[in-house]
Design a protein around this motif. Structure first.
Motif, PDB file in Angstrom:
ATOM      1  N   UNK A 185       0.841  -1.206   0.000  1.00 55.26           N
ATOM      2  CA  UNK A 185       0.000   0.000   0.000  1.00 55.26           C
ATOM      3  C   UNK A 185       0.878   1.258   0.000  1.00 55.26           C
ATOM      4  N   UNK A 186       1.895   1.251   0.852  1.00 54.74           N
ATOM      5  CA  UNK A 186       2.776   2.414   0.922  1.00 54.74           C
ATOM      6  C   UNK A 186       3.492   2.644  -0.414  1.00 54.74           C
ATOM      7  N   UNK A 187       3.959   1.557  -1.027  1.00 51.13           N
ATOM      8  CA  UNK A 187       4.639   1.687  -2.322  1.00 51.13           C
ATOM      9  C   UNK A 187       3.676   2.181  -3.393  1.00 51.13           C
ATOM     10  N   UNK A 188       2.435   1.694  -3.333  1.00 49.83           N
ATOM     11  CA  UNK A 188       1.412   2.155  -4.291  1.00 49.83           C
ATOM     12  C   UNK A 188       1.138   3.643  -4.114  1.00 49.83           C
ATOM     13  N   UNK A 189       1.243   4.098  -2.846  1.00 50.08           N
ATOM     14  CA  UNK A 189       1.007   5.521  -2.545  1.00 50.08           C
ATOM     15  C   UNK A 189       2.280   6.360  -2.660  1.00 50.08           C
ATOM     16  N   UNK A 190       3.358   5.739  -3.204  1.00 48.16           N
ATOM     17  CA  UNK A 190       4.657   6.415  -3.362  1.00 48.16           C
ATOM     18  C   UNK A 190       5.239   6.888  -2.033  1.00 48.16           C
ATOM     19  N   UNK A 191       4.947   6.139  -0.998  1.00 46.21           N
ATOM     20  CA  UNK A 191       5.506   6.466   0.322  1.00 46.21           C
ATOM     21  C   UNK A 191       6.587   5.439   0.637  1.00 46.21           C
ATOM     22  N   UNK A 192       7.772   5.630  -0.007  1.00 50.70           N
ATOM     23  CA  UNK A 192       8.857   4.659   0.101  1.00 50.70           C
ATOM     24  C   UNK A 192       9.395   4.550   1.522  1.00 50.70           C
ATOM     25  N   UNK A 193       9.528   5.682   2.210  1.00 46.04           N
ATOM     26  CA  UNK A 193      10.106   5.657   3.559  1.00 46.04           C
ATOM     27  C   UNK A 193       9.269   4.813   4.510  1.00 46.04           C
ATOM     28  N   UNK A 194       7.936   4.904   4.383  1.00 44.29           N
ATOM     29  CA  UNK A 194       7.057   4.101   5.231  1.00 44.29           C
ATOM     30  C   UNK A 194       7.194   2.606   4.910  1.00 44.29           C
ATOM     31  N   UNK A 195       7.317   2.291   3.614  1.00 38.23           N
ATOM     32  CA  UNK A 195       7.496   0.887   3.216  1.00 38.23           C
ATOM     33  C   UNK A 195       8.791   0.328   3.781  1.00 38.23           C
ATOM     34  N   UNK A 196       9.856   1.157   3.756  1.00 32.94           N
ATOM     35  CA  UNK A 196      11.151   0.729   4.312  1.00 32.94           C
ATOM     36  C   UNK A 196      11.042   0.545   5.820  1.00 32.94           C
ATOM     37  N   UNK A 197      10.354   1.473   6.475  1.00 32.59           N
ATOM     38  CA  UNK A 197      10.172   1.367   7.934  1.00 32.59           C
ATOM     39  C   UNK A 197       9.464   0.064   8.303  1.00 32.59           C
ATOM     40  N   UNK A 198       8.445  -0.286   7.513  1.00 33.34           N
ATOM     41  CA  UNK A 198       7.734  -1.542   7.773  1.00 33.34           C
ATOM     42  C   UNK A 198       8.682  -2.736   7.644  1.00 33.34           C
ATOM     43  N   UNK A 199       9.542  -2.706   6.616  1.00 36.76           N
ATOM     44  CA  UNK A 199      10.500  -3.790   6.431  1.00 36.76           C
ATOM     45  C   UNK A 199      11.471  -3.895   7.586  1.00 36.76           C
ATOM     46  N   UNK A 200      11.975  -2.754   8.048  1.00 32.58           N
ATOM     47  CA  UNK A 200      12.902  -2.752   9.195  1.00 32.58           C
ATOM     48  C   UNK A 200      12.214  -3.306  10.447  1.00 32.58           C
ATOM     49  N   UNK A 201      10.964  -2.927  10.598  1.00 32.12           N
ATOM     50  CA  UNK A 201      10.203  -3.392  11.771  1.00 32.12           C
ATOM     51  C   UNK A 201      10.083  -4.915  11.770  1.00 32.12           C
ATOM     52  N   UNK A 202       9.857  -5.481  10.593  1.00 35.13           N
ATOM     53  CA  UNK A 202       9.721  -6.940  10.482  1.00 35.13           C
ATOM     54  C   UNK A 202      11.062  -7.629  10.754  1.00 35.13           C
ATOM     55  N   UNK A 203      12.151  -7.068  10.216  1.00 33.97           N
ATOM     56  CA  UNK A 203      13.479  -7.647  10.447  1.00 33.97           C
ATOM     57  C   UNK A 203      13.812  -7.629  11.937  1.00 33.97           C
TER      58      UNK A 203
END
Length: 575
Positions: A185-203
């Motif tokens: 959803x974040x990538x679809x909304x061009x919100x790359x930083x939020x998508x990266x934050x989600x990935x870091x949170x999962x790691x």
């Protein structure tokens, strides 16, 4: 003793009188209601029994009867709705489900049934309204947030989906499916930083899982953040140096930056690990194989081949990759041997199986060996017409004509006219086997079918005309077909021999000799059939000594007819 018994009798009588008195106190209306409830319950139980047995018609009947006695009972409405949903009659189920939810709004299962019906009727946002009400009621129903999020995602209500996914994450904790959906959803909304934050949170939430690191690396890489991706990978390698997936990621990123030497170091480390998925090794190996050939590439492939075979011995994917290299080097036989090893470990590889079968056909084909793989094909892929076709052709080549007919007919049946080329060749091969089995009329019918699909198939034209000549049947048709072939292939000894024999059967012996001379000229080692045919033609031209000479040359060959010895002994022609 008697006194106690008297008291007991008195009490029983008193109780009986009291019960009788209470029953008399019920009004006629109340007694009717009590009877209706009893009748309704009985029908409800019968409905439940039949629903369990999946007899929807009987269940529907009994629940309808139960409703006659208890029209305001929500469970009955719910059960009727359930039956109608099972019967794919969602529209008819709607009023029953709606009424059940109205009569008992606290029962979540009635609401869920209503949501399911809205979904079936392609009204997902109506279903979403119901799930929103359920999930708003507190922690008890939070598990339905995932269903609700799915509805919003499917209807492109991404902002609402994000809110619901946050609620689901609060209930379940950080989970891969939720994180992946939020990232999308974040990538679809061009919100790359939020998508990266989600990935870091999962790691961070699931340390030591390389799959989650790879997910974040992919996002960074796809958005040209290679240095950030490398920092992440190097950081994880320090913590988990024995995870080969991280080494492969470092190899890919460094190669992209042009640091080949360090990149290859990580590649070697990954390939040396028995924990790296053999499929990953195989794909990486073949990817390098498809690069431009250089001395450096060959050295790298040699090194990787050694590491693969030592760290992952006897693996189907590895054997396939090694076979690809041999094929690329035009060492076909060696490549096919590796493919065969792969298939013996994992036979469920239709593409590779077909490659082995097609690659094994040829003048020096070992049909006994090849048949092992055509049988493997029909066993593993029984609905694939190609493998039945290959099996039929291979069996026909081995003179296993009865088995060949079964396989070829099965190929045609499964093909169902989808691939005309397969049908055409199968009809031709089927004609050959049927003729060998003495089913001559059916054989000729199949040749006709083959020619209807491809009138210029030289093999079918040649065989059909030859078999007709043997039967001395439709010789004009046979001549037309064989003449068509020799005009296209004037240097083919087999086709010239067939045309000569058709002319022989038409008693055109001079014409037959002309074409047999050409056939003999173009064959370094004429077959026994050609030598015997030439003798037969010469005999009919009055050249008996020359005829006898050619008959003797044909003697002892596997193709000679059973009349040859008699021809030689008596010095004359025998049919």
């Amino acid at each position: 003793m008697n006194f106690k018994r008297t008291i007991l009798i008195f009490l029983l009588v008193a109780l009986g009188s009291s019960a009788s008195f209470a029953q008399e106190k019920l009004s006629k209306k109340e007694r009717k209601a009590q009877l209706n409830e009893s009748q309704g319950t009985r029908y409800f139980i019968e409905g439940e029994k039949n629903l369990v047995l999946d007899d929807l018609e009987k269940a529907f009947f009994y629940f309808q009867k139960a409703m006659e006695f208890s029209p305001e009972e929500p469970a009955i409405h719910y059960k009727i709705a359930e039956i109608l949903v099972k019967a794919n009659q969602a529209e008819k189920a709607m009023p029953y489900a709606t009424r059940a939810a109205e009569l008992d709004p606290e029962n979540k299962y009635y609401s869920l049934m209503l949501a399911e019906i809205y979904t079936n009727l392609k009204q997902p946002l109506k279903a979403a309204e119901i799930l929103e009400q359920l999930t708003a009621d507190g922690e008890n129903n939070q598990q339905y947030n995932l269903d609700l999020a799915s509805i919003y995602l499917n209807t492109s209500e991404l902002d609402k989906a994000l809110i619901v996914l946050d609620r689901a994450e609060e209930f379940y904790g950080v989970m891969e499916p939720i994180t992946i959906q939020k990232q999308r959803i974040y990538l679809n909304n061009n919100n790359l930083s939020k998508a990266i934050d989600e990935g870091k949170k999962l790691v961070e939430a699931r340390p030591g899982n390389p799959a989650y690191v790879m997910n974040l690396v992919e996002i960074l890489y796809n958005n040209n953040l290679v240095d950030q991706a490398l920092d992440l990978v190097f950081g994880e390698i320090k913590k988990y140096p024995n995870q080969p997936e991280l080494q492969m990621a470092a190899h890919t990123l460094l190669k992209d930056k042009g640091d080949i030497e360090v990149s290859n170091h990580h590649l070697y480390t990954a390939f040396a690990s028995p924990d790296l998925d053999p499929e990953v090794k195989s794909k990486a190996f073949v990817s390098i194989l498809n690069e431009i050939k250089t001395q450096e590439r060959e050295f790298l492939l040699d090194s990787l081949e050694t590491l693969m075979t030592s760290s992952t011995p006897e693996n189907a994917a590895i054997y396939e990759a090694l076979g690809e290299r041999k094929i690329k080097e035009e060492r076909i036989a060696e490549g096919l041997e590796y493919f065969k090893k792969s298939l013996l470990i994992n036979p469920k590889n239709a593409k590779l199986l077909e490659q082995v079968i097609l690659g094994s056909f040829g003048e020096d084909a070992d049909f006994n060996e090849l048949e092992k793989f055509t049988i493997l094909g029909v066993d593993e892929f029984p609905q694939n017409p190609e493998f039945w076709f290959y099996d039929g052709v291979v069996k026909s080549a081995q003179k296993k004509d009865e088995e060949a007919v079964i396989s070829l007919k099965k190929a045609i049946e499964l093909n169902s006219n989808k691939n005309p080329q397969l049908d055409q060749v199968a009809f031709g091969s089927l004609g050959n086997s049927l003729y060998n089995l003495g089913e001559k009329e059916e054989a000729f019918q199949n040749f006709d079918k083959a020619l209807a699909l491809n009138p210029n198939d030289e093999q079918v034209l040649n065989n059909y005309s030859y078999f007709l000549s043997l039967e001395k049947k439709d010789l004009d048709k046979a001549k037309t077909m064989s003449d068509k072939v020799v005009k296209r292939f004037p240097d083919n000894g087999t086709f010239l021999d067939t045309h000569a024999w058709v002319l022989f059967q038409m008693q055109d012996y001079e014409g037959a000799k002309k074409f047999m001379d050409l056939a003999m000229k173009h064959e370094d080692q004429p077959s026994g059939v050609m030598l015997e045919h030439y003798g037969d033609i010469l005999f009919h031209l009055g050249k008996k000594n020359e005829a006898l000479s050619y008959w003797k040359k044909a003697e002892g060959t596997p193709e000679a007819s059973d009349k040859l010895s008699q021809k030689i002994k008596e010095g004359k022609y025998h049919e």
